[in-house]
Design a protein around this motif. Structure first.
Motif, PDB file in Angstrom:
ATOM      1  N   ASP A 172       0.836  -1.206   0.000  1.00  0.00           N
ATOM      2  CA  ASP A 172       0.000   0.000   0.000  1.00  0.00           C
ATOM      3  C   ASP A 172       0.866   1.250   0.000  1.00  0.00           C
ATOM      4  N   ILE A 173       1.921   1.244   0.814  1.00  0.00           N
ATOM      5  CA  ILE A 173       2.819   2.402   0.893  1.00  0.00           C
ATOM      6  C   ILE A 173       3.446   2.669  -0.472  1.00  0.00           C
ATOM      7  N   GLU A 174       3.951   1.621  -1.119  1.00  0.00           N
ATOM      8  CA  GLU A 174       4.572   1.807  -2.435  1.00  0.00           C
ATOM      9  C   GLU A 174       3.590   2.396  -3.437  1.00  0.00           C
ATOM     10  N   ARG A 175       2.381   1.845  -3.493  1.00  0.00           N
ATOM     11  CA  ARG A 175       1.393   2.342  -4.461  1.00  0.00           C
ATOM     12  C   ARG A 175       0.951   3.759  -4.124  1.00  0.00           C
ATOM     13  N   LEU A 176       0.731   4.047  -2.845  1.00  0.00           N
ATOM     14  CA  LEU A 176       0.286   5.388  -2.464  1.00  0.00           C
ATOM     15  C   LEU A 176       1.388   6.423  -2.685  1.00  0.00           C
ATOM     16  N   GLU A 177       2.650   6.043  -2.473  1.00  0.00           N
ATOM     17  CA  GLU A 177       3.746   6.971  -2.759  1.00  0.00           C
ATOM     18  C   GLU A 177       3.825   7.259  -4.254  1.00  0.00           C
ATOM     19  N   ARG A 178       3.593   6.227  -5.091  1.00  0.00           N
ATOM     20  CA  ARG A 178       3.568   6.445  -6.544  1.00  0.00           C
ATOM     21  C   ARG A 178       2.436   7.405  -6.906  1.00  0.00           C
ATOM     22  N   LEU A 179       1.278   7.178  -6.294  1.00  0.00           N
ATOM     23  CA  LEU A 179       0.131   8.036  -6.557  1.00  0.00           C
ATOM     24  C   LEU A 179       0.405   9.461  -6.078  1.00  0.00           C
ATOM     25  N   ALA A 180       1.034   9.602  -4.922  1.00  0.00           N
ATOM     26  CA  ALA A 180       1.372  10.932  -4.398  1.00  0.00           C
ATOM     27  C   ALA A 180       2.332  11.643  -5.350  1.00  0.00           C
ATOM     28  N   SER A 181       3.253  10.892  -5.927  1.00  0.00           N
ATOM     29  CA  SER A 181       4.189  11.472  -6.887  1.00  0.00           C
ATOM     30  C   SER A 181       3.449  11.969  -8.131  1.00  0.00           C
ATOM     31  N   LYS A 225      -2.240  -0.365 -14.572  1.00  0.00           N
ATOM     32  CA  LYS A 225      -1.023   0.251 -14.036  1.00  0.00           C
ATOM     33  C   LYS A 225      -0.425  -0.582 -12.903  1.00  0.00           C
ATOM     34  N   ALA A 226      -1.262  -1.282 -12.172  1.00  0.00           N
ATOM     35  CA  ALA A 226      -0.784  -2.088 -11.036  1.00  0.00           C
ATOM     36  C   ALA A 226      -0.077  -3.357 -11.490  1.00  0.00           C
ATOM     37  N   GLN A 227      -0.164  -3.689 -12.760  1.00  0.00           N
ATOM     38  CA  GLN A 227       0.540  -4.823 -13.361  1.00  0.00           C
ATOM     39  C   GLN A 227       0.306  -6.127 -12.606  1.00  0.00           C
ATOM     40  N   GLY A 228      -0.956  -6.425 -12.342  1.00  0.00           N
ATOM     41  CA  GLY A 228      -1.306  -7.694 -11.718  1.00  0.00           C
ATOM     42  C   GLY A 228      -1.305  -7.686 -10.205  1.00  0.00           C
ATOM     43  N   GLU A 229      -0.827  -6.613  -9.600  1.00  0.00           N
ATOM     44  CA  GLU A 229      -0.832  -6.507  -8.139  1.00  0.00           C
ATOM     45  C   GLU A 229      -2.219  -6.071  -7.671  1.00  0.00           C
ATOM     46  N   ALA A 230      -2.541  -6.405  -6.440  1.00  0.00           N
ATOM     47  CA  ALA A 230      -3.827  -6.005  -5.871  1.00  0.00           C
ATOM     48  C   ALA A 230      -3.854  -4.500  -5.636  1.00  0.00           C
ATOM     49  N   ALA A 263     -18.564  -9.440 -15.019  1.00  0.00           N
ATOM     50  CA  ALA A 263     -18.215  -9.562 -16.432  1.00  0.00           C
ATOM     51  C   ALA A 263     -16.919 -10.342 -16.645  1.00  0.00           C
ATOM     52  N   GLY A 264     -16.256 -10.703 -15.544  1.00  0.00           N
ATOM     53  CA  GLY A 264     -15.018 -11.471 -15.656  1.00  0.00           C
ATOM     54  C   GLY A 264     -13.789 -10.642 -15.958  1.00  0.00           C
ATOM     55  N   LEU A 265     -13.884  -9.318 -15.816  1.00  0.00           N
ATOM     56  CA  LEU A 265     -12.741  -8.441 -16.075  1.00  0.00           C
ATOM     57  C   LEU A 265     -11.829  -8.299 -14.866  1.00  0.00           C
ATOM     58  N   VAL A 266     -12.443  -8.361 -13.676  1.00  0.00           N
ATOM     59  CA  VAL A 266     -11.732  -8.061 -12.431  1.00  0.00           C
ATOM     60  C   VAL A 266     -11.937  -9.200 -11.446  1.00  0.00           C
ATOM     61  N   GLU A 267     -10.909  -9.449 -10.625  1.00  0.00           N
ATOM     62  CA  GLU A 267     -11.002 -10.428  -9.543  1.00  0.00           C
ATOM     63  C   GLU A 267     -11.139  -9.697  -8.217  1.00  0.00           C
ATOM     64  N   ARG A 268     -12.023 -10.182  -7.371  1.00  0.00           N
ATOM     65  CA  ARG A 268     -12.151  -9.680  -6.003  1.00  0.00           C
ATOM     66  C   ARG A 268     -11.198 -10.517  -5.158  1.00  0.00           C
ATOM     67  N   LEU A 269     -10.300  -9.882  -4.427  1.00  0.00           N
ATOM     68  CA  LEU A 269      -9.305 -10.598  -3.634  1.00  0.00           C
ATOM     69  C   LEU A 269      -9.600 -10.557  -2.139  1.00  0.00           C
TER      70      LEU A 269
END
Length: 184
Positions: free
Chosen positions: A21-30, A87-92, A134-140
């Motif tokens: 979460d920290i990595e993704r949020l820091e990317r978003l903050a950037s 953008k998340a490249q397969g990550e949750a 629709a089978g586009l997204v997985e709920r994790l």
């Protein structure tokens, strides 16, 4: 192989998720910092022009206009969610992270946290649920659990980026790539 007690396994998973979460949020903050810098540059350029054309008008007295409260044409929200998940490249990605990215992307502005919460509940979450159907997204996450855990989502493997899409995305970001004939 070292075995750990179950409480440590759970704690390790929780820590790993928080670190992600920290990595993704820091990317978003950037990304948001970049958008903020661009908006500031536009404001400064407008201020220079206003003062040049009429020195009697003080641009600092011009009140800001709040952002949008809606987003584009029909289907734009689903397309934007799909792009954010790409953008998340397969990550949750959490519902919170998606909401922040979408709010920035569409320039949405809410009068209160409650209004923002309603938007997530009434717009973002139903769109994600439709994408799951629709089978586009997985709920994790466990949708039935009332644990208060934030929802986590990712694109289904068959909807992940193709090599050509990854290459185009890398080139758009200024990252050099090898062509198939160069890869040898």
């Amino acid at each position: 192989m070292t075995r750990f007690p179950s409480y440590l396994v759970g704690l390790r998973k929780t820590r790993a998720r928080a670190a992600g979460d920290i990595e993704r949020l820091e990317r978003l903050a950037s990304e948001l910092a970049g958008q903020t810098a661009k908006a500031r540059a536009v404001v400064e350029a407008c201020d220079v022009l206003i003062r040049k054309f009429d020195g009697r008008l003080d641009p600092t007295g011009i009140a800001p206009i709040r952002g949008n409260t809606r987003y584009g044409k029909r289907g734009d929200l689903v397309r934007a969610i799909e792009e954010e998940l790409h953008k998340a490249q397969g990550e949750a990605v959490t519902t919170v992270e998606l909401a922040i990215a979408l709010q920035a992307r569409f320039g949405l502005d809410f009068e209160s946290w409650e209004a923002r919460r309603r938007w997530v509940k009434n717009s973002v979450t139903p769109a994600l649920k439709d994408m799951v159907a629709a089978g586009l997204v997985e709920r994790l996450h466990d949708a039935e659990s009332r644990s208060g855990e934030t929802g986590r989502w990712r694109l289904t493997p068959r909807h992940a980026l193709t090599l050509a899409q990854l290459q185009a995305s890398a080139e758009a970001a200024g990252v050099p790539t090898l062509q198939a004939d160069e890869a040898g």
